[in-house]
Design a protein around this motif. Structure first.
Motif, PDB file in Angstrom:
ATOM      1  N   THR A 422       0.840  -1.341  -0.027  1.00  0.00           N
ATOM      2  CA  THR A 422       0.072  -0.151  -0.179  1.00  0.00           C
ATOM      3  C   THR A 422       0.916   1.206  -0.271  1.00  0.00           C
ATOM      4  O   THR A 422       1.879   1.585   0.801  1.00  0.00           O
ATOM      5  CB  THR A 422      -0.918   0.106   1.304  1.00  0.00           C
ATOM      6  OG1 THR A 422      -1.502  -1.260   1.099  1.00  0.00           O
ATOM      7  CG2 THR A 422      -1.884   1.062   1.037  1.00  0.00           C
ATOM      8  N   PRO A 423       0.707   2.143  -1.012  1.00  0.00           N
ATOM      9  CA  PRO A 423       1.388   3.383  -1.146  1.00  0.00           C
ATOM     10  C   PRO A 423       1.222   4.188   0.295  1.00  0.00           C
ATOM     11  O   PRO A 423       0.003   4.321   0.642  1.00  0.00           O
ATOM     12  CB  PRO A 423       0.909   4.017  -2.296  1.00  0.00           C
ATOM     13  CG  PRO A 423       0.335   3.016  -3.020  1.00  0.00           C
ATOM     14  CD  PRO A 423      -0.161   2.003  -2.199  1.00  0.00           C
ATOM     15  N   ASP A 424       2.085   4.904   0.948  1.00  0.00           N
ATOM     16  CA  ASP A 424       1.872   5.780   1.920  1.00  0.00           C
ATOM     17  C   ASP A 424       1.858   7.107   1.655  1.00  0.00           C
ATOM     18  O   ASP A 424       2.089   7.472   0.397  1.00  0.00           O
ATOM     19  CB  ASP A 424       2.797   5.499   2.997  1.00  0.00           C
ATOM     20  CG  ASP A 424       4.197   5.547   2.633  1.00  0.00           C
ATOM     21  OD1 ASP A 424       4.693   6.384   1.758  1.00  0.00           O
ATOM     22  OD2 ASP A 424       5.258   5.372   3.549  1.00  0.00           O
ATOM     23  N   ILE A 425       1.835   7.961   2.507  1.00  0.00           N
ATOM     24  CA  ILE A 425       1.737   9.449   2.253  1.00  0.00           C
ATOM     25  C   ILE A 425       3.230   9.734   1.655  1.00  0.00           C
ATOM     26  O   ILE A 425       3.006  11.030   0.588  1.00  0.00           O
ATOM     27  CB  ILE A 425       1.375  10.328   3.727  1.00  0.00           C
ATOM     28  CG1 ILE A 425       1.033  11.726   3.122  1.00  0.00           C
ATOM     29  CG2 ILE A 425       2.572  10.342   4.477  1.00  0.00           C
ATOM     30  CD1 ILE A 425       0.228  12.224   4.440  1.00  0.00           C
ATOM     31  N   ILE A 426       4.356   9.123   1.846  1.00  0.00           N
ATOM     32  CA  ILE A 426       5.396   9.794   1.469  1.00  0.00           C
ATOM     33  C   ILE A 426       5.494   9.314  -0.118  1.00  0.00           C
ATOM     34  O   ILE A 426       6.012  10.094  -0.971  1.00  0.00           O
ATOM     35  CB  ILE A 426       6.605   8.958   2.008  1.00  0.00           C
ATOM     36  CG1 ILE A 426       6.762   9.633   3.498  1.00  0.00           C
ATOM     37  CG2 ILE A 426       7.932   9.117   1.518  1.00  0.00           C
ATOM     38  CD1 ILE A 426       7.442   8.858   4.363  1.00  0.00           C
ATOM     39  N   THR A 427       4.835   8.156  -0.450  1.00  0.00           N
ATOM     40  CA  THR A 427       4.844   7.629  -1.764  1.00  0.00           C
ATOM     41  C   THR A 427       4.242   8.891  -2.558  1.00  0.00           C
ATOM     42  O   THR A 427       4.577   9.212  -3.752  1.00  0.00           O
ATOM     43  CB  THR A 427       4.184   6.220  -1.959  1.00  0.00           C
ATOM     44  OG1 THR A 427       4.423   5.601  -1.068  1.00  0.00           O
ATOM     45  CG2 THR A 427       4.468   5.793  -3.409  1.00  0.00           C
ATOM     46  N   CYS A 428       2.835   9.150  -2.301  1.00  0.00           N
ATOM     47  CA  CYS A 428       2.316   9.949  -3.028  1.00  0.00           C
ATOM     48  C   CYS A 428       2.860  11.573  -3.359  1.00  0.00           C
ATOM     49  O   CYS A 428       2.797  12.068  -4.019  1.00  0.00           O
ATOM     50  CB  CYS A 428       0.488  10.044  -2.162  1.00  0.00           C
ATOM     51  SG  CYS A 428      -0.184   8.530  -2.254  1.00  0.00           S
ATOM     52  N   THR A 429       3.559  11.951  -1.987  1.00  0.00           N
ATOM     53  CA  THR A 429       4.032  13.047  -1.890  1.00  0.00           C
ATOM     54  C   THR A 429       5.179  13.346  -3.097  1.00  0.00           C
ATOM     55  O   THR A 429       5.364  14.227  -3.864  1.00  0.00           O
ATOM     56  CB  THR A 429       4.730  13.373  -0.638  1.00  0.00           C
ATOM     57  OG1 THR A 429       3.375  13.545   0.136  1.00  0.00           O
ATOM     58  CG2 THR A 429       5.365  14.814  -0.596  1.00  0.00           C
ATOM     59  N   GLU A 450      -6.955  11.549  -4.690  1.00  0.00           N
ATOM     60  CA  GLU A 450      -7.069  10.388  -4.245  1.00  0.00           C
ATOM     61  C   GLU A 450      -6.125   9.554  -2.990  1.00  0.00           C
ATOM     62  O   GLU A 450      -6.428   8.600  -2.685  1.00  0.00           O
ATOM     63  CB  GLU A 450      -6.727   9.230  -5.146  1.00  0.00           C
ATOM     64  CG  GLU A 450      -7.672   9.344  -6.543  1.00  0.00           C
ATOM     65  CD  GLU A 450      -7.122   8.877  -7.762  1.00  0.00           C
ATOM     66  OE1 GLU A 450      -6.156   8.047  -7.702  1.00  0.00           O
ATOM     67  OE2 GLU A 450      -7.911   8.547  -8.838  1.00  0.00           O
ATOM     68  N   MET A 451      -5.236  10.547  -2.361  1.00  0.00           N
ATOM     69  CA  MET A 451      -4.587  10.205  -1.505  1.00  0.00           C
ATOM     70  C   MET A 451      -5.300   9.904  -0.268  1.00  0.00           C
ATOM     71  O   MET A 451      -6.214  10.385   0.350  1.00  0.00           O
ATOM     72  CB  MET A 451      -3.613  11.636  -1.031  1.00  0.00           C
ATOM     73  CG  MET A 451      -2.322  11.595  -1.923  1.00  0.00           C
ATOM     74  SD  MET A 451      -1.370  13.110  -1.522  1.00  0.00           S
ATOM     75  CE  MET A 451      -0.683  12.307   0.073  1.00  0.00           C
ATOM     76  N   SER A 452      -4.695   9.000   0.325  1.00  0.00           N
ATOM     77  CA  SER A 452      -5.123   8.238   1.643  1.00  0.00           C
ATOM     78  C   SER A 452      -3.841   7.720   2.644  1.00  0.00           C
ATOM     79  O   SER A 452      -3.247   6.811   1.926  1.00  0.00           O
ATOM     80  CB  SER A 452      -6.251   7.105   1.556  1.00  0.00           C
ATOM     81  OG  SER A 452      -6.494   6.626   2.726  1.00  0.00           O
ATOM     82  N   PRO A 453      -3.617   8.146   3.629  1.00  0.00           N
ATOM     83  CA  PRO A 453      -4.400   9.170   4.397  1.00  0.00           C
ATOM     84  C   PRO A 453      -4.318  10.569   3.717  1.00  0.00           C
ATOM     85  O   PRO A 453      -3.696  10.663   2.677  1.00  0.00           O
ATOM     86  CB  PRO A 453      -3.713   9.300   5.641  1.00  0.00           C
ATOM     87  CG  PRO A 453      -2.379   8.750   5.391  1.00  0.00           C
ATOM     88  CD  PRO A 453      -2.359   7.609   4.293  1.00  0.00           C
ATOM     89  N   ASP A 454      -4.654  11.625   4.406  1.00  0.00           N
ATOM     90  CA  ASP A 454      -4.836  13.213   3.962  1.00  0.00           C
ATOM     91  C   ASP A 454      -3.315  13.487   3.447  1.00  0.00           C
ATOM     92  O   ASP A 454      -2.529  13.175   4.199  1.00  0.00           O
ATOM     93  CB  ASP A 454      -5.582  14.020   4.729  1.00  0.00           C
ATOM     94  CG  ASP A 454      -6.930  13.677   5.130  1.00  0.00           C
ATOM     95  OD1 ASP A 454      -7.553  12.735   4.029  1.00  0.00           O
ATOM     96  OD2 ASP A 454      -7.774  13.870   6.104  1.00  0.00           O
ATOM     97  N   PRO A 455      -3.342  14.502   2.623  1.00  0.00           N
ATOM     98  CA  PRO A 455      -2.129  15.051   2.126  1.00  0.00           C
ATOM     99  C   PRO A 455      -1.562  15.686   3.308  1.00  0.00           C
ATOM    100  O   PRO A 455      -2.215  16.234   4.150  1.00  0.00           O
ATOM    101  CB  PRO A 455      -2.309  15.667   1.062  1.00  0.00           C
ATOM    102  CG  PRO A 455      -3.647  15.299   0.678  1.00  0.00           C
ATOM    103  CD  PRO A 455      -4.435  14.885   1.632  1.00  0.00           C
ATOM    104  N   ASP A 456      -0.223  15.578   3.400  1.00  0.00           N
ATOM    105  CA  ASP A 456       0.516  16.290   4.303  1.00  0.00           C
ATOM    106  C   ASP A 456       1.021  17.808   3.640  1.00  0.00           C
ATOM    107  O   ASP A 456       0.545  18.011   2.644  1.00  0.00           O
ATOM    108  CB  ASP A 456       1.986  15.750   4.783  1.00  0.00           C
ATOM    109  CG  ASP A 456       3.067  15.352   3.743  1.00  0.00           C
ATOM    110  OD1 ASP A 456       2.640  15.897   2.448  1.00  0.00           O
ATOM    111  OD2 ASP A 456       3.832  14.693   4.012  1.00  0.00           O
ATOM    112  N   LYS A 457       1.687  18.650   4.521  1.00  0.00           N
ATOM    113  CA  LYS A 457       1.991  19.975   4.012  1.00  0.00           C
ATOM    114  C   LYS A 457       2.979  20.190   2.801  1.00  0.00           C
ATOM    115  O   LYS A 457       2.727  20.964   1.865  1.00  0.00           O
ATOM    116  CB  LYS A 457       2.520  20.857   5.098  1.00  0.00           C
ATOM    117  CG  LYS A 457       3.901  20.305   5.614  1.00  0.00           C
ATOM    118  CD  LYS A 457       4.309  21.298   6.936  1.00  0.00           C
ATOM    119  CE  LYS A 457       5.751  21.039   7.514  1.00  0.00           C
ATOM    120  NZ  LYS A 457       5.902  21.872   8.421  1.00  0.00           N
ATOM    121  N   VAL A 458       3.779  18.865   2.584  1.00  0.00           N
ATOM    122  CA  VAL A 458       4.778  18.691   1.682  1.00  0.00           C
ATOM    123  C   VAL A 458       3.950  18.438   0.203  1.00  0.00           C
ATOM    124  O   VAL A 458       4.052  19.205  -0.700  1.00  0.00           O
ATOM    125  CB  VAL A 458       5.710  17.723   1.507  1.00  0.00           C
ATOM    126  CG1 VAL A 458       6.689  17.573   0.440  1.00  0.00           C
ATOM    127  CG2 VAL A 458       6.629  17.809   3.075  1.00  0.00           C
TER     128      VAL A 458
END
Length: 578
Positions: A422-429, A450-458
């Protein structure tokens, strides 16, 4: 006995039933006792007590209560042990009401409960954290004329320690001493360990009290104190304690020394940690973990030469490197650009029969990607005998973007999902940032939503920057307003300010600059550069100079770009330009 026509007595049956219960045959013992009852054989409460005790021990308290009632119905009078067994079982199953009722029944039948009976009640209250009820019950027991023993005090001290109420635990210890109930080593050990976990200085006081009372602390207790000293950065005192204990004949194990070495290495003092090695060698306490800490300490100082030297030294001392040793070395070699040497090390590791784990392979892949050897990273990725982690994929995706292989990055993203990683927030960022930099803002925005969990500030900042670069500044501003209040950074604001400046909307850019300050986010050189360039492009030189001196007032030194923009060679030349 039966063949010899010797009739067993109640004591004989009791012994036999106790034996059956000890080996877990309580049901068989119960059938036997009922058979004996039908045949009018002599039985006493001890026979029943054994079975009740066994059922309570296995948590079958209701069965024990049935046997208790059965015993009474046959005219066998329960003794203090019968009641105490049931009270203990009921308290362990948290049926305190029934336990208290049984104690009252004891008193009504002129059977005086013992301190052990009450201790079960206290223990039950402590287990559920009802310490106020426990301490009130404790003093009620004492007021009723009972003299509480060390066991009762131990139960309460344990209970208070478990809740972190060390003040009450200490008061009970003092009360014990005042009542001439000398605490044993376990009381001191318990308090010392609890104080270590609760981060209080009293632990040393109890440690000294313990020694003064003639109780030598055990190795584990000493380890607690040493570890606490090291956590507090008091390494010298930790070493003094180790010496003191050694002089008293207490041999500390490897964990105490490892705590010292770990502490020094974390404080970036691996050279000082080296001084502990000869002491460990002398006391036969050397361990692979100690060398791992040292190697890691030198690795964190980017001293790959010394890290590698200790890898060789440990082998000469007969200590075989483990998977952690090799992983640390692979990491440091990759970080310092020695990817070839790291690859050789990985091969050596496999030849020695140490199977590299996901972390080792990921370290190697990250090293290749960082140094631009993405093809080599993919070759290693394909050779991995273990399941790649999300971190492994993240390293490769990042590496692909570094060498402008966006197609491979997206292929990896699809592949990881297909194989169940499962891609994490770092993958999506990483993907959003990479796609935006390559003007694939539409794809990035779709992924962002489509990001899960919610996007971070980066992720937000990358997306805002990407939208601004394709002149979708209004959309970027809407996304900015959507961000949680604590998320925007100076980079986020700078991206948006740059977008407004390029559109010539300096009022909006200035509004954002003022908002930054209200949010206690200090503009940096880049922010001021953007604003000054924006004013210069619109021919608003006065405002550009105001911004220039504003940054000087805030002790931010202008860079060459700002000087070039304003046509100023030195700060003192403003009047010449005017």
């Amino acid at each position: 006995m039966q063949k010899s026509q010797i009739s067993p007595s109640a004591a004989t049956y009791s012994t036999y039933i106790h034996g059956l219960c000890r080996v877990g045959e309580a049901d068989f013992a119960l059938d036997l006792i009922r058979d004996l009852r039908e045949n009018n054989k002599p039985l006493n409460c001890y026979c029943y007590n054994a079975i009740m005790c066994r059922f309570c021990a296995t948590g079958e308290v209701n069965k024990a209560l049935t046997i208790f009632d059965e015993m009474k119905s046959f005219g066998i009078i329960p003794d203090v042990y019968s009641y105490s067994i049931l009270v203990d079982g009921l308290c362990k199953s948290q049926n305190f009401e029934k336990a208290i009722n049984l104690i009252e029944e004891m008193k009504a039948n002129n059977i005086k409960p013992t301190v052990v009976t009450y201790s079960s009640l206290l223990n039950g209250f402590c287990k559920i954290g009802a310490m106020e009820v426990a301490i009130n019950t404790f003093y009620e027991i004492q007021n009723s004329g009972y003299k509480c023993d060390q066991l009762a005090y131990s139960i309460l001290i344990n209970g208070f320690c478990a809740q972190g109420n060390l003040t009450s635990a200490y008061k009970l210890l003092v009360e014990m001493i005042n009542k001439k109930l000398t605490p044993d080593a376990s009381h001191y050990k318990l308090l010392i360990r609890c104080f270590c976990q609760m981060d209080s200085s009293n632990k040393v006081e109890y440690f000294n009290m313990m020694v003064q009372e003639g109780y030598l602390p055990d190795t584990i207790t000493c380890n607690f104190i040493v570890n606490w000293y090291c956590t507090e950065g008091r390494v010298t005192e930790a070493l003094q304690l180790i010496d003191k204990m050694a002089n008293q004949g207490i041999t500390l194990n490897k964990y105490a020394y490892n705590a010292v070495i770990n502490s020094l290495c974390k404080d970036r003092q691996p050279e000082k940690a080296l001084e502990v090695i000869p002491i460990m060698l002398k006391r036969n306490a050397l361990h692979v973990a100690s060398f791992n800490s040292l190697i890691d300490g030198f690795a964190k100082q980017s001293d790959s030469e010394k890290a590698y030297m200790f890898h060789e030294k440990m082998q000469k001392l007969g200590i075989n490197p483990d998977i952690i040793t090799w992983t640390i070395l692979v990491n440091i070699l990759c970080m310092t650009g020695q990817v070839g040497k790291a690859n050789e090390l990985l091969r050596d590791m496999i030849m020695m029969g140490l199977n590299p784990d996901t972390i080792s392979y990921t370290s190697m892949i990250a090293g290749f990607c960082k140094n631009g050897y993405v093809n080599e990273a993919f070759k290693l990725f394909k050779k991995m005998p273990c399941m790649p982690s999300v971190v492994t994929y993240n390293c490769l995706i990042y590496g692909c973007f570094q060498v402008n292989r966006m197609d491979r990055a997206l292929m990896l993203y699809r592949r990881m999902q297909k194989v169940g990683v499962t891609p994490d927030i770092i993958t999506c960022t990483i993907l959003i940032n990479g796609l935006c930099k390559r003007s694939k803002v539409g794809k990035a925005y779709k992924l962002f939503r489509e990001m899960s969990p919610d996007p971070d500030k980066v992720a937000y900042t990358s997306m805002i920057d990407g939208l601004c670069k394709i002149s979708y500044v209004s959309e970027a501003f809407e996304l900015f307003k959507e961000m949680p209040a604590m998320m925007p950074s100076v980079v986020t604001y700078s991206c948006l300010i740059d977008g407004f400046c390029k559109e010539g909307r300096m009022d909006k850019a200035k509004m954002l600059l003022d908002e930054m300050r209200r949010q206690n986010i200090s503009p940096d050189v880049k922010t001021y550069n953007i604003m000054i360039c924006g004013y210069k492009r619109r021919g608003q030189l006065d405002l550009a100079y105001d911004m220039f001196y504003e940054m000087i007032d805030e002790a931010i030194f202008p860079d060459d770009v700002i000087f070039k923009t304003l046509g100023v060679k030195q700060i003192g030349e403003k009047h010449d330009v005017e």
